[in-house]
Design an enzyme around this catalytic site. Sequence first.
Site, PDB file in Angstrom:
ATOM      1  N   ARG A  29      29.731  24.359 -17.633  1.00 27.44           N
ATOM      2  CA  ARG A  29      29.651  23.004 -16.751  1.00 27.44           C
ATOM      3  C   ARG A  29      28.264  22.353 -16.397  1.00 27.44           C
ATOM      4  O   ARG A  29      27.940  23.720 -16.139  1.00 27.44           O
ATOM      5  CB  ARG A  29      30.832  23.044 -15.272  1.00 27.44           C
ATOM      6  N   ASP A  30      27.573  21.188 -16.438  1.00 23.66           N
ATOM      7  CA  ASP A  30      26.814  21.358 -15.459  1.00 23.66           C
ATOM      8  C   ASP A  30      26.458  21.373 -14.357  1.00 23.66           C
ATOM      9  O   ASP A  30      27.368  20.763 -13.486  1.00 23.66           O
ATOM     10  CB  ASP A  30      26.238  19.932 -15.600  1.00 23.66           C
ATOM     11  N   VAL A  96      15.525  21.211 -19.677  1.00 21.03           N
ATOM     12  CA  VAL A  96      15.487  22.494 -20.369  1.00 21.03           C
ATOM     13  C   VAL A  96      15.766  21.881 -21.821  1.00 21.03           C
ATOM     14  O   VAL A  96      16.336  21.705 -22.273  1.00 21.03           O
ATOM     15  CB  VAL A  96      16.981  22.901 -20.001  1.00 21.03           C
ATOM     16  N   HIS A 100      21.038  20.878 -25.967  1.00 22.99           N
ATOM     17  CA  HIS A 100      22.632  20.395 -25.520  1.00 22.99           C
ATOM     18  C   HIS A 100      22.394  19.014 -25.672  1.00 22.99           C
ATOM     19  O   HIS A 100      21.965  17.959 -26.001  1.00 22.99           O
ATOM     20  CB  HIS A 100      22.683  21.438 -24.036  1.00 22.99           C
ATOM     21  N   MET A 101      24.065  18.793 -25.083  1.00 21.40           N
ATOM     22  CA  MET A 101      24.729  17.254 -25.291  1.00 21.40           C
ATOM     23  C   MET A 101      25.605  17.792 -24.427  1.00 21.40           C
ATOM     24  O   MET A 101      25.724  18.132 -23.741  1.00 21.40           O
ATOM     25  CB  MET A 101      25.252  17.939 -26.445  1.00 21.40           C
ATOM     26  N   HIS A 102      25.066  16.725 -23.326  1.00 23.34           N
ATOM     27  CA  HIS A 102      25.465  16.082 -22.578  1.00 23.34           C
ATOM     28  C   HIS A 102      27.242  15.272 -23.007  1.00 23.34           C
ATOM     29  O   HIS A 102      26.982  14.729 -23.094  1.00 23.34           O
ATOM     30  CB  HIS A 102      25.143  15.491 -21.698  1.00 23.34           C
TER      31      HIS A 102
HETATM   32  P1  AMP Z   1      17.926  17.214 -19.423  1.00 24.97           P
HETATM   33  O1  AMP Z   1      17.395  16.875 -18.317  1.00 24.97           O
HETATM   34  O2  AMP Z   1      18.652  16.596 -20.786  1.00 24.97           O
HETATM   35  O3  AMP Z   1      17.624  18.607 -19.957  1.00 24.97           O
HETATM   36  O4  AMP Z   1      19.374  18.016 -18.958  1.00 24.97           O
HETATM   37  C1  AMP Z   1      19.654  19.805 -18.307  1.00 24.97           C
HETATM   38  C2  AMP Z   1      20.796  20.205 -17.293  1.00 24.97           C
HETATM   39  O5  AMP Z   1      20.950  21.413 -17.829  1.00 24.97           O
HETATM   40  C3  AMP Z   1      20.540  19.497 -16.302  1.00 24.97           C
HETATM   41  O6  AMP Z   1      22.132  18.208 -16.379  1.00 24.97           O
HETATM   42  C4  AMP Z   1      20.600  20.192 -15.794  1.00 24.97           C
HETATM   43  O7  AMP Z   1      21.689  20.012 -14.637  1.00 24.97           O
HETATM   44  C5  AMP Z   1      21.515  21.053 -16.662  1.00 24.97           C
HETATM   45  N1  AMP Z   1      21.479  22.905 -15.561  1.00 24.97           N
HETATM   46  C6  AMP Z   1      20.239  23.188 -15.652  1.00 24.97           C
HETATM   47  N2  AMP Z   1      20.197  25.049 -14.859  1.00 24.97           N
HETATM   48  C7  AMP Z   1      21.526  24.882 -15.443  1.00 24.97           C
HETATM   49  C8  AMP Z   1      22.649  25.895 -15.090  1.00 24.97           C
HETATM   50  N3  AMP Z   1      21.992  26.888 -14.687  1.00 24.97           N
HETATM   51  N4  AMP Z   1      23.462  26.434 -15.246  1.00 24.97           N
HETATM   52  C9  AMP Z   1      24.760  24.783 -15.641  1.00 24.97           C
HETATM   53  N5  AMP Z   1      23.020  23.574 -16.534  1.00 24.97           N
HETATM   54  C10 AMP Z   1      21.940  22.811 -15.500  1.00 24.97           C
END
Ligand code: AMP
Length: 113
Positions: A29-30, A96, A100-102
């Site tokens: 989970r995010d 990040v 990754h895929m949301h």
């Molecule tokens: P993006 O902006 O597409 O790179 O998405 C990165 C996602 O990672 C964001 O939605 C963050 O909330 C999520 N995120 C960052 N650190 C963590 C963590 N430690 N555990 C879970 N989700 C994270």
Amino acid sequence: MNACIFCQIIAGKAPADILYRDEWVTVFRDAHPVAPVHILIVPNRHIPSVNELVPEDEALSGHLFSVAQKIARQEGVDQDGFRLMVNCGRGGGQTVFHLHMHLLAGRRFHLPF
Ligand code: AMP
């Protein structure tokens, strides 16, 4: 220590609410959800972004969709619908730098956003 937070989660060295794991991906989970269901499907191998995918990653890329389908069913959002999103690079909103895929669901989504 690997500075990548997703590598740390995959290695079990940082906390996360892990929902699924197999030889290719880890799903959790995010930490900062922007929808009632906000889940990340993350390759176990460190690939910084879509830009670094190579032809040998085609099966892995397809697997991300298969796992997304499975998780959407598991979360009970497959029938109402969900959004899959992959950000690439700062201009694409990536924060990040581990591919990754949301999977987002539980509210209405629109384009443009
Ligand atoms: P993006 O902006 O597409 O790179 O998405 C990165 C996602 O990672 C964001 O939605 C963050 O909330 C999520 N995120 C960052 N650190 C963590 C963590 N430690 N555990 C879970 N989700 C994270």
